[in-house]
Scaffold this active site. Structure first.
Site, PDB file in Angstrom:
ATOM      1  N   HIS A  37       0.755  -1.223   0.057  1.00  0.00           N
ATOM      2  CA  HIS A  37      -0.081  -0.034  -0.065  1.00  0.00           C
ATOM      3  C   HIS A  37       0.754   1.186   0.056  1.00  0.00           C
ATOM      4  O   HIS A  37       0.793   2.076  -0.946  1.00  0.00           O
ATOM      5  CB  HIS A  37      -0.755   0.024   1.463  1.00  0.00           C
ATOM      6  CG  HIS A  37      -1.936  -0.939   1.405  1.00  0.00           C
ATOM      7  ND1 HIS A  37      -2.029  -1.627   2.431  1.00  0.00           N
ATOM      8  CD2 HIS A  37      -2.912  -1.520   0.502  1.00  0.00           C
ATOM      9  CE1 HIS A  37      -2.998  -2.722   2.204  1.00  0.00           C
ATOM     10  NE2 HIS A  37      -3.516  -2.362   1.174  1.00  0.00           N
ATOM     11  N   LYS A  61     -16.637  -6.339   4.867  1.00  0.00           N
ATOM     12  CA  LYS A  61     -15.554  -6.778   5.734  1.00  0.00           C
ATOM     13  C   LYS A  61     -15.620  -6.869   7.039  1.00  0.00           C
ATOM     14  O   LYS A  61     -16.363  -5.899   7.438  1.00  0.00           O
ATOM     15  CB  LYS A  61     -14.404  -6.368   5.012  1.00  0.00           C
ATOM     16  CG  LYS A  61     -13.784  -6.385   3.567  1.00  0.00           C
ATOM     17  CD  LYS A  61     -12.589  -5.898   3.067  1.00  0.00           C
ATOM     18  CE  LYS A  61     -12.197  -5.930   1.699  1.00  0.00           C
ATOM     19  NZ  LYS A  61     -10.699  -5.549   1.645  1.00  0.00           N
ATOM     20  N   ARG A 110      -1.603  -6.152  -8.028  1.00  0.00           N
ATOM     21  CA  ARG A 110      -0.718  -6.930  -7.730  1.00  0.00           C
ATOM     22  C   ARG A 110      -0.370  -7.980  -8.940  1.00  0.00           C
ATOM     23  O   ARG A 110       0.652  -8.363  -8.892  1.00  0.00           O
ATOM     24  CB  ARG A 110      -0.990  -7.695  -6.533  1.00  0.00           C
ATOM     25  CG  ARG A 110      -0.749  -6.727  -5.322  1.00  0.00           C
ATOM     26  CD  ARG A 110      -1.580  -7.489  -4.118  1.00  0.00           C
ATOM     27  NE  ARG A 110      -2.908  -7.606  -4.356  1.00  0.00           N
ATOM     28  CZ  ARG A 110      -3.701  -8.041  -3.516  1.00  0.00           C
ATOM     29  NH1 ARG A 110      -3.071  -8.332  -2.280  1.00  0.00           N
ATOM     30  NH2 ARG A 110      -4.905  -8.313  -3.985  1.00  0.00           N
TER      31      ARG A 110
END
Length: 181
Positions: A37, A61, A110
């Site tokens: 991050h 979440k 990613r």
């Protein structure tokens, strides 16, 4: 008279510069913030005049850290980046970006698997406001496997995460999971 004219011109230039500032938003849950991050945030801060890191409260979440804790950790790890601002948001990202007068949303990628998910979000954001662009930054290779979920799983069992997250996050994870130095 010349001094007044000079002052007027200086104030006008300052206003014009503020209007033309390149503002971006880097959103995420950051539960917890990782070196991956931080890599994306630092690189965005090199490109944009102001970068708002929007710590999101994702209702889908179950976070380990509260929004306030995540904001405090993020503020600590970005304190050397003068053009980065830490805030939170719980509404639509595009509304937050408009509120901040951002022209860009910066997302980290990613792997190819991230792209499909990010493409859906980007398409919806573009549908909601086509004036705000999304920029993708590929993470450095050494962080391509790294996620907050993986960090939490490893830290939960007391394993070393010093190379994955900043020191203040290591300390916070140890405290959350009941490990002492």
């Amino acid at each position: 008279m010349a001094e007044q004219l000079f002052l007027f011109i200086a104030v006008q230039r300052k206003r014009e510069n503020k209007l033309s500032e390149k503002i971006a938003v880097v959103p995420g849950s950051f539960d917890p913030v990782t070196f991956g991050h931080l890599d994306i945030i630092k690189r965005a801060a090199d490109v944009f005049d102001i970068v708002y890191v929007a710590v999101l409260n994702n209702s889908a979440k179950n976070p380990l850290f509260s929004v306030e804790e995540r904001m405090a950790l993020m503020a600590e790890v970005t304190k050397t980046l003068p053009n980065v601002r830490i805030e939170s948001s719980s509404g639509l990202l595009i509304d937050y970006a408009k509120e901040k007068k951002a022209k860009a949303i910066v997302r980290g990628l990613r792997a190819v698997s991230d792209f499909e998910y990010e493409m859906q979000i980007t398409s919806m954001n573009r549908f909601l406001d086509e004036t705000i662009e999304t920029f993708f930054i590929m993470t450095k290779n050494q962080y391509s496997f790294l996620s907050s979920s993986i960090v939490k799983e490893v830290a939960k069992y007391g394993s070393d995460v010093n190379e994955l997250v900043p020191t203040c996050v290591v300390k916070a994870l140890k405290e959350k999971y009941g490990f002492t130095q």
